[in-house]
Structures are given as C-alpha cells and as structure tokens.
Design an enzyme around this catalytic site. Structure first.
Site, mmCIF file in Angstrom:
data_model
loop_
_atom_site.group_PDB
_atom_site.id
_atom_site.type_symbol
_atom_site.label_atom_id
_atom_site.label_comp_id
_atom_site.label_asym_id
_atom_site.label_seq_id
_atom_site.Cartn_x
_atom_site.Cartn_y
_atom_site.Cartn_z
ATOM 1 N N ASN A 163 0.807 -1.222 0.000
ATOM 2 C CA ASN A 163 0.000 0.000 0.000
ATOM 3 C C ASN A 163 0.842 1.275 0.000
ATOM 4 O O ASN A 163 0.380 2.325 -0.449
ATOM 5 C CB ASN A 163 -0.917 -0.018 1.235
ATOM 6 C CG ASN A 163 -1.573 1.318 1.481
ATOM 7 O OD1 ASN A 163 -2.498 1.715 0.760
ATOM 8 N ND2 ASN A 163 -1.095 2.047 2.488
ATOM 9 N N TYR A 209 2.384 10.674 -10.701
ATOM 10 C CA TYR A 209 1.734 9.638 -9.890
ATOM 11 C C TYR A 209 1.095 8.590 -10.794
ATOM 12 O O TYR A 209 1.250 7.382 -10.585
ATOM 13 C CB TYR A 209 0.685 10.282 -8.981
ATOM 14 C CG TYR A 209 -0.092 9.305 -8.134
ATOM 15 C CD1 TYR A 209 0.465 8.772 -6.976
ATOM 16 C CD2 TYR A 209 -1.387 8.929 -8.488
ATOM 17 C CE1 TYR A 209 -0.250 7.880 -6.190
ATOM 18 C CE2 TYR A 209 -2.106 8.042 -7.708
ATOM 19 C CZ TYR A 209 -1.532 7.517 -6.562
ATOM 20 O OH TYR A 209 -2.238 6.632 -5.778
#
Length: 289
Positions: A90, A194
């Site tokens: 994560n 990103y």
C-alpha cells in the site's frame, strides 16, 4: 511464534487506507497482522490506537526504498512465521497539484517510492509467500487515465501480455530521464507523475502474476492490482468521496480471497470487480449505472 501461525502484512499502514486495511484484517483474518511504517513512532502510535479498539496488530519498521529495511523485515518473517501468507503493498506518495517542487524531482521521488520501492518489496517478499498466499498491490485508476494519455506506442507496450520486468523497469527509468531532459510530452508520456508510477505498479502486477503461474502453478497464489477509489486521506484530500474504511474494502476483499479460489489473478480490480487493463474508468459499466 509458530510457523503454523498465519500472517498478513501491510506496507505504509500508519494512516489512511493502509491503517484501515490493517483494522479490517485484524477483524477478519485468521492469524497475525503486521502493521508496517517507515517512521517507528508513528507506526507504534497506530498500533496503540488499534489496541485501544480491542485489536492486536504487531508492528515492524519498513521503509520500502531502503533495501536493508526490507531485508530486516524478511528475516523477521522467516524467523517468526517461516514465510508470509498475505502481502498488501500500500505504501505510496503523491505530490499535490500546487506543490512547487520541480516536475522532474517529483517524477524521480514518486517513481522511487511507488514503483521501485514496491518492486523491491516484491523481489524480496514474493519468495516468502506460502501456498494459497495472497498478494495485493494497491494501484490506482489514475494509472489507467495516465495510460490513456500516453502515445499509442507506449500504450501498446504497457498492454503487452509479454512485456518483461526488465523492459518495464527500462520504461519507468526512461520516463524519469525524459522529465529531467524536458521531453516527456514529446516522448509520448502523460503529465501525471503519480499516474505513470501506477501504470508501473499495475503492469508489474501482471508480470508477477504471469511468473507465479509459470513457476509456482501448484501453489495457488493469487496476485492482483487494485484501485481503492478516491479516498479522503492526506494524499486524496478532503474533497474525496470515499472514507478510508470504504477504500479498504477492495484490497481486503482480494487479501481474503478463499483458499479454493481460482481467481482473480493478474487482474486490475476496482469496487471488487475485475476490469480490463487499460479501459478508461469512465467506461466501467457500473459508473453510470
């Protein structure tokens, strides 16, 4: 600790989606849950918060861009559990749109954590995954959007069923170099640093799933990438529609796929549904339902 005790581990778990995933796994997973964080004090504070709720996670330090830190975690898992049953990758970073950091620096730092860091964790931990293990790489539909902003040539490479890990790493490095040279748009890349790193995470997941199918077919390990959605976290911001608890649902669903499940494997999953890799989020059949 007996090697018969099952263990799940979540990276980047001291806050946000990672914290919510740990909470859910503590409630639903039959075994130990290890919360990891780069900062020891913040990680231990997160564990105390969950202990106050009556839950019992363990803590281990992990900085995914530090190979020594990853290997110390490996040693802990081998010694305490003889391996690992569930891995949820994560940990990630994102720069806010108004951040003044130069674009090429943003690209380098985001790539170093989101793609290279996740890859390093997988390189070291995947060999420890036990039969019927589950691996979840938290990606994003921002990666899908970025993919659709790339040139047809790049899209073809990223959608290839035969792309190798080495080829993918080369492309990710090229993106960073192209941003340094001010030619990333000319070379066919998206403007989302990103998003490009999450293209990398999703494609890496497809590659690792293929390798598991070829090299450990009998072990029934399932590995997938997923998007938790737009979530109210430090990264997602206060306007996001989903709470971290809702964002955790799909990663936890994939982490807890039953032992006899044949799939999903090597898929991109959002809202607990498999979607074809590369299809724009606006085209998901339930979006406008």
């Amino acid at each position: 600790m007996s090697s018969n005790t099952r263990v799940a581990l979540v990276t980047g778990a001291n806050k946000g989606i990672g914290f919510a995933i740990v909470r859910d796994l503590c409630r639903q997973f039959a075994g130990d849950v290890v919360l990891t964080a780069r900062d020891v004090a913040r990680g231990q504070a997160a564990v105390k918060q969950l202990q106050a709720e009556g839950l019992s996670p363990r803590f281990h330090q992990l900085d995914i861009i530090d190979l020594q830190s990853i290997r110390a975690l490996c040693d802990f898992l081998r010694k305490e559990y003889g391996g690992l049953d569930v891995l949820v990758n994560n940990a990630a970073i994102a720069f806010q749109l108004d951040n003044p950091t130069p674009f090429h620096i943003q690209a380098e730092l985001t790539m170093k954590t989101n793609f290279m860091g996740t890859r390093n964790v997988c390189t070291e931990l995947l060999p420890l995954i036990k039969p019927q293990g589950r691996v979840v790489n938290v990606s994003s539909t921002e990666g899908v959007r970025a993919l659709n902003e790339c040139s047809p040539e790049l899209q073809q490479k990223f959608k290839s069923e035969t792309i190798t890990e080495e080829e993918l790493v080369g492309l990710m490095n090229k993106f960073v170099e192209d941003t340094k040279n001010g030619v990333h748009r000319k070379e066919g890349w998206s403007d989302s640093t990103y998003g490009v790193t999450k293209i990398g995470v999703s494609v890496l997941s497809r590659i690792y799933a293929r390798k598991l199918r070829e090299q450990r077919a009998g072990d029934k390990i399932l590995l997938n990438a997923c998007c938790p959605g737009w979530v109210r976290t430090d990264m997602g911001g206060p306007k996001a529609p989903k709470s971290p608890e809702v964002g955790a649902e799909t990663p936890v669903y994939l982490a807890l796929l039953p032992s006899d499940a044949e799939g999903p494997h090597g898929q991109f999953v959002t809202d607990k549904k498999v979607v074809e890799w590369g299809v724009p989020p606006e085209s998901y059949p339930w979006v406008n339902a």
